[in-house]
Design a protein around this motif. Structure first.
Motif, PDB file in Angstrom:
ATOM      1  N   GLY A 293      -3.987   3.913  -3.750  1.00  0.00           N
ATOM      2  CA  GLY A 293      -3.960   2.669  -4.531  1.00  0.00           C
ATOM      3  C   GLY A 293      -4.213   1.482  -3.627  1.00  0.00           C
ATOM      4  O   GLY A 293      -3.321   0.673  -3.345  1.00  0.00           O
ATOM      5  N   SER A 294      -5.444   1.354  -3.171  1.00  0.00           N
ATOM      6  CA  SER A 294      -5.779   0.412  -2.098  1.00  0.00           C
ATOM      7  C   SER A 294      -6.129  -0.980  -2.593  1.00  0.00           C
ATOM      8  O   SER A 294      -6.401  -1.873  -1.794  1.00  0.00           O
ATOM      9  N   ARG A 295      -6.152  -1.195  -3.914  1.00  0.00           N
ATOM     10  CA  ARG A 295      -6.346  -2.543  -4.487  1.00  0.00           C
ATOM     11  C   ARG A 295      -5.132  -2.846  -5.351  1.00  0.00           C
ATOM     12  O   ARG A 295      -4.876  -2.135  -6.325  1.00  0.00           O
ATOM     13  N   VAL A 296      -4.396  -3.878  -5.020  1.00  0.00           N
ATOM     14  CA  VAL A 296      -3.216  -4.246  -5.793  1.00  0.00           C
ATOM     15  C   VAL A 296      -3.473  -5.579  -6.488  1.00  0.00           C
ATOM     16  O   VAL A 296      -3.848  -6.566  -5.838  1.00  0.00           O
ATOM     17  N   LEU A 297      -3.292  -5.580  -7.796  1.00  0.00           N
ATOM     18  CA  LEU A 297      -3.439  -6.783  -8.611  1.00  0.00           C
ATOM     19  C   LEU A 297      -2.060  -7.133  -9.150  1.00  0.00           C
ATOM     20  O   LEU A 297      -1.467  -6.348  -9.893  1.00  0.00           O
ATOM     21  N   ALA A 298      -1.531  -8.282  -8.752  1.00  0.00           N
ATOM     22  CA  ALA A 298      -0.176  -8.670  -9.126  1.00  0.00           C
ATOM     23  C   ALA A 298      -0.199  -9.964  -9.933  1.00  0.00           C
ATOM     24  O   ALA A 298      -0.913 -10.921  -9.573  1.00  0.00           O
ATOM     25  N   HIS A 299       0.559  -9.979 -11.015  1.00  0.00           N
ATOM     26  CA  HIS A 299       0.660 -11.211 -11.809  1.00  0.00           C
ATOM     27  C   HIS A 299       1.174 -12.333 -10.911  1.00  0.00           C
ATOM     28  O   HIS A 299       2.060 -12.134 -10.068  1.00  0.00           O
ATOM     29  N   ARG A 300       0.620 -13.519 -11.096  1.00  0.00           N
ATOM     30  CA  ARG A 300       0.929 -14.629 -10.204  1.00  0.00           C
ATOM     31  C   ARG A 300       2.431 -14.920 -10.121  1.00  0.00           C
ATOM     32  O   ARG A 300       2.948 -15.333  -9.083  1.00  0.00           O
ATOM     33  N   SER A 301       3.157 -14.647 -11.205  1.00  0.00           N
ATOM     34  CA  SER A 301       4.594 -14.939 -11.215  1.00  0.00           C
ATOM     35  C   SER A 301       5.404 -14.004 -10.325  1.00  0.00           C
ATOM     36  O   SER A 301       6.524 -14.333  -9.932  1.00  0.00           O
ATOM     37  N   VAL A 302       4.858 -12.826 -10.004  1.00  0.00           N
ATOM     38  CA  VAL A 302       5.576 -11.880  -9.137  1.00  0.00           C
ATOM     39  C   VAL A 302       4.806 -11.605  -7.848  1.00  0.00           C
ATOM     40  O   VAL A 302       5.241 -10.797  -7.028  1.00  0.00           O
ATOM     41  N   TYR A 303       3.684 -12.267  -7.674  1.00  0.00           N
ATOM     42  CA  TYR A 303       2.795 -12.017  -6.534  1.00  0.00           C
ATOM     43  C   TYR A 303       3.521 -12.192  -5.196  1.00  0.00           C
ATOM     44  O   TYR A 303       3.481 -11.303  -4.332  1.00  0.00           O
ATOM     45  N   GLU A 304       4.191 -13.312  -4.998  1.00  0.00           N
ATOM     46  CA  GLU A 304       4.835 -13.583  -3.710  1.00  0.00           C
ATOM     47  C   GLU A 304       5.986 -12.608  -3.445  1.00  0.00           C
ATOM     48  O   GLU A 304       6.149 -12.121  -2.327  1.00  0.00           O
ATOM     49  N   GLU A 305       6.770 -12.321  -4.474  1.00  0.00           N
ATOM     50  CA  GLU A 305       7.879 -11.387  -4.293  1.00  0.00           C
ATOM     51  C   GLU A 305       7.372  -9.995  -3.946  1.00  0.00           C
ATOM     52  O   GLU A 305       7.921  -9.318  -3.052  1.00  0.00           O
ATOM     53  N   LEU A 306       6.337  -9.561  -4.642  1.00  0.00           N
ATOM     54  CA  LEU A 306       5.774  -8.242  -4.352  1.00  0.00           C
ATOM     55  C   LEU A 306       5.256  -8.189  -2.925  1.00  0.00           C
ATOM     56  O   LEU A 306       5.519  -7.220  -2.190  1.00  0.00           O
ATOM     57  N   LEU A 307       4.516  -9.212  -2.513  1.00  0.00           N
ATOM     58  CA  LEU A 307       3.983  -9.243  -1.151  1.00  0.00           C
ATOM     59  C   LEU A 307       5.100  -9.160  -0.121  1.00  0.00           C
ATOM     60  O   LEU A 307       5.008  -8.419   0.862  1.00  0.00           O
ATOM     61  N   GLU A 308       6.147  -9.937  -0.336  1.00  0.00           N
ATOM     62  CA  GLU A 308       7.259  -9.945   0.605  1.00  0.00           C
ATOM     63  C   GLU A 308       7.887  -8.562   0.730  1.00  0.00           C
ATOM     64  O   GLU A 308       8.175  -8.085   1.840  1.00  0.00           O
ATOM     65  N   ARG A 309       8.093  -7.899  -0.400  1.00  0.00           N
ATOM     66  CA  ARG A 309       8.706  -6.571  -0.378  1.00  0.00           C
ATOM     67  C   ARG A 309       7.791  -5.539   0.299  1.00  0.00           C
ATOM     68  O   ARG A 309       8.245  -4.706   1.093  1.00  0.00           O
ATOM     69  N   VAL A 310       6.503  -5.578  -0.042  1.00  0.00           N
ATOM     70  CA  VAL A 310       5.558  -4.610   0.536  1.00  0.00           C
ATOM     71  C   VAL A 310       5.439  -4.824   2.037  1.00  0.00           C
ATOM     72  O   VAL A 310       5.467  -3.871   2.831  1.00  0.00           O
ATOM     73  N   CYS A 311       5.302  -6.088   2.460  1.00  0.00           N
ATOM     74  CA  CYS A 311       5.156  -6.365   3.884  1.00  0.00           C
ATOM     75  C   CYS A 311       6.418  -5.995   4.660  1.00  0.00           C
ATOM     76  O   CYS A 311       6.341  -5.464   5.776  1.00  0.00           O
ATOM     77  N   GLU A 312       7.570  -6.287   4.072  1.00  0.00           N
ATOM     78  CA  GLU A 312       8.829  -5.939   4.736  1.00  0.00           C
ATOM     79  C   GLU A 312       8.908  -4.436   4.974  1.00  0.00           C
ATOM     80  O   GLU A 312       9.273  -3.980   6.068  1.00  0.00           O
ATOM     81  N   ARG A 313       8.519  -3.643   3.974  1.00  0.00           N
ATOM     82  CA  ARG A 313       8.569  -2.187   4.143  1.00  0.00           C
ATOM     83  C   ARG A 313       7.487  -1.713   5.101  1.00  0.00           C
ATOM     84  O   ARG A 313       7.717  -0.796   5.915  1.00  0.00           O
ATOM     85  N   ALA A 314       6.311  -2.320   5.017  1.00  0.00           N
ATOM     86  CA  ALA A 314       5.214  -1.912   5.901  1.00  0.00           C
ATOM     87  C   ALA A 314       5.579  -2.122   7.364  1.00  0.00           C
ATOM     88  O   ALA A 314       5.240  -1.306   8.231  1.00  0.00           O
ATOM     89  N   ARG A 315       6.282  -3.226   7.646  1.00  0.00           N
ATOM     90  CA  ARG A 315       6.652  -3.521   9.043  1.00  0.00           C
ATOM     91  C   ARG A 315       7.682  -2.539   9.602  1.00  0.00           C
ATOM     92  O   ARG A 315       7.808  -2.394  10.818  1.00  0.00           O
ATOM     93  N   THR A 316       8.423  -1.899   8.726  1.00  0.00           N
ATOM     94  CA  THR A 316       9.469  -0.977   9.184  1.00  0.00           C
ATOM     95  C   THR A 316       9.051   0.482   9.112  1.00  0.00           C
ATOM     96  O   THR A 316       9.842   1.368   9.438  1.00  0.00           O
ATOM     97  N   ILE A 317       7.837   0.753   8.658  1.00  0.00           N
ATOM     98  CA  ILE A 317       7.371   2.143   8.595  1.00  0.00           C
ATOM     99  C   ILE A 317       7.327   2.719  10.011  1.00  0.00           C
ATOM    100  O   ILE A 317       6.751   2.121  10.929  1.00  0.00           O
ATOM    101  N   ARG A 318       7.927   3.867  10.171  1.00  0.00           N
ATOM    102  CA  ARG A 318       8.016   4.481  11.499  1.00  0.00           C
ATOM    103  C   ARG A 318       6.743   5.280  11.787  1.00  0.00           C
ATOM    104  O   ARG A 318       6.435   6.256  11.096  1.00  0.00           O
TER     105      ARG A 318
END
Length: 498
Positions: A293-318
């Motif tokens: 799922g390499s293209r993510v389309l997020a509604h503008r109202s949840v876009y920033e929250e989704l990005l924050e959560r995804v990036c936070e998890r991506a940074r901690t992937i071992r």
């Protein structure tokens, strides 16, 4: 059981026996996590392919296979599934070391893989034709489904056992014989699978494996006049060439090709679950999956929250050794693939994309071909990093404002393999699933799969169906038989009868 700690040599597997390559040449396969040589495999060329197709044709015509009842074929498939389960502790690390897939993921695949053979074992004697009503009651018309003959199966490196099974199980279920050409990067488990098929009781020559490179062994198999069917999983460009070759000889082809699958996150979605779905969809298996799922389309109202959560998890992937149970991201399968992913991220930067996290190669502390989980923003559908399949741990995220816009953006692609929808609105879930140009649509989940559920790519993502009862039609031909039960002579030989 081969010892992967000591490089060994694999021959082709043809007619039930190991066979040395006609050229006498071999090639090395390396561990992508450490770059160490794992084994040498036979370098197949046209003579090896011809020998394998000849063996497969001989087995197809051999009464030991040709006259075997459908129920007995099912018994052999079930036994093969049991042997896979019994040898899971050997096969899982073998594949993990060959392509860098996490050992814990491979253990999960090996736990599920026998179910594919059990499913087709149960299906084997449920394949039948039909009695067709004729206007003349003295005429009996019925149909039968017959095996097509020798099937050529060309499989990729990202999930060798699973994707080989998607072709092998239905082909054997329907009474065909098979010549497998695995990726040159992952030959070992395909060869081991062929050995297990022989151990399960399949006659020699029913399952054959020729290893080697695509331009040599693969091309020779695709163009061999003895094939009745080609099944291929890989790139769209290669699939197009294979389809043309098959069409020129009027034989069938089943092609599972590339993807650039969208995930749509609506304003009413559980954003935490959606974020985990994004992580699972593109960072699992290091993004080396056609359904990523390499293209993510997020509604503008949840876009920033989704990005924050995804990036936070991506940074901690071992990142690290795929054999370590704590590792979450293994290496790319080979150096050229790692370089391709890095090149795409650099291209994205030049196109104006911004890297929020990741964006660099790594050796994973082992000297291997690793790449960091990467999130790209400030992207749109005109960019190549959004249009083209990267096949690595790279996701592009963009906002949308309306459902109509989300569906339009999702469908603006040449591909149509899969899609994800994240919403708590049941009506929207059904509505959007119906409008997406994708052969598989997941709602509030991603990467779910079953041998019972058919899989088909739309547009440039492929032709034909894998899995499910529908897949047996890909490996059979339909024959219509007419029996005249009347004893009196035909009244008028110059009219068509029914």
């Amino acid at each position: 059981m081969p010892d992967l700690n000591t490089p060994t040599t694999w021959q082709h597997f043809i007619g039930g026996s190991p066979v040395e390559p006609a050229s006498g040449e071999y090639f090395d396969s390396t561990d992508p996590a450490t770059r160490r040589t794992l084994y040498r495999a036979a370098r197949g060329t046209a003579p090896d392919v011809d020998r394998a197709v000849t063996a497969a044709r001989k087995a197809f015509e051999d009464p030991r296979w040709r006259d075997l009842s459908q129920t007995r074929r099912g018994h052999l498939l079930r036994r093969l599934g049991e042997l896979l389960a019994e040898n899971a502790d050997e096969l899982a690390p073998m594949e993990s070391r060959d392509n860098g897939k996490l050992l814990r993921e491979m253990r999960g695949q090996l736990a599920a893989l026998p179910e594919y053979y059990h499913y087709y074992a149960g299906l084997a004697d449920k394949i039948h034709g039909a009695t067709v009503p004729a206007s003349d009651l003295r005429v009996l018309n019925y149909t039968v489904r017959e095996p097509v003959g020798v099937v050529g199966a060309i499989t990729p490196w990202n999930s060798p056992l699973t994707l080989t099974t998607s072709k092998l199980a239905p082909a054997l279920c329907t009474g065909n014989t098979v010549v497998i050409k695995p990726s040159e990067y992952t030959s070992a488990t395909g060869l081991r699978l062929a050995e297990l098929a022989l151990e399960a009781g399949f006659p020699p020559g029913v399952v054959n494996v020729v290893t080697g490179f695509g331009v040599e062994a693969g091309a020779a198999l695709v163009d061999h006049p003895g094939l009745a069917k080609i099944s291929f999983t890989g790139s769209t460009a290669t699939g197009s060439r294979i389809a043309a070759s098959a069409a020129s000889r009027f034989i069938g082809s089943t092609l599972e090709l590339g993807g650039k699958s969208p995930q749509l996150v609506f304003e009413d979605a559980d954003v935490g679950n959606a974020a985990m779905g994004v992580v699972a969809g593109v960072f699992a298996a290091a993004g080396q999956t056609c359904i990523a799922g390499s293209r993510v389309l997020a509604h503008r109202s949840v876009y920033e929250e989704l990005l924050e959560r995804v990036c936070e998890r991506a940074r901690t992937i071992r990142i690290g050794d795929p054999l370590d149970e704590a590792t979450e991201l293994g290496p790319l399968a080979f150096e050229a693939q790692r370089d391709k992913v890095a090149g795409y991220v650099d291209l994205g930067r030049s196109e104006g994309a911004r890297v929020l996290t990741g964006g660099a190669s790594s050796d994973g502390g082992l000297g291997g071909y690793f790449y960091e989980p990467t999130v790209l923003v400030d992207v749109d559908n005109s960019m190549r990093v959004v249009r083209e399949e990267i096949f690595g741990p790279v996701v592009a995220v963009m906002p949308f404002d309306t459902e109509e816009e989300a569906v339009r953006l999702a469908n603006e692609t040449e591909y149509g393999l899969a899609a994800g929808v994240w919403t708590s609105n049941l009506a929207r879930a059904h509505r959007v699933a119906g409008r997406l140009d994708a052969g598989t649509v997941w709602v509030n989940t991603y990467r779910a799969m079953s041998p019972m559920s058919p899989r088909q790519g739309f547009k440039s993502s492929g032709v034909g169906i894998e899995h499910g009862t529908e897949s047996v039609n890909e490996y059979t031909r339909l024959k219509s038989v007419w029996i005249n039960t009347a004893e009196e002579p035909v009244a008028d030989p110059f009219t068509m009868r029914s």
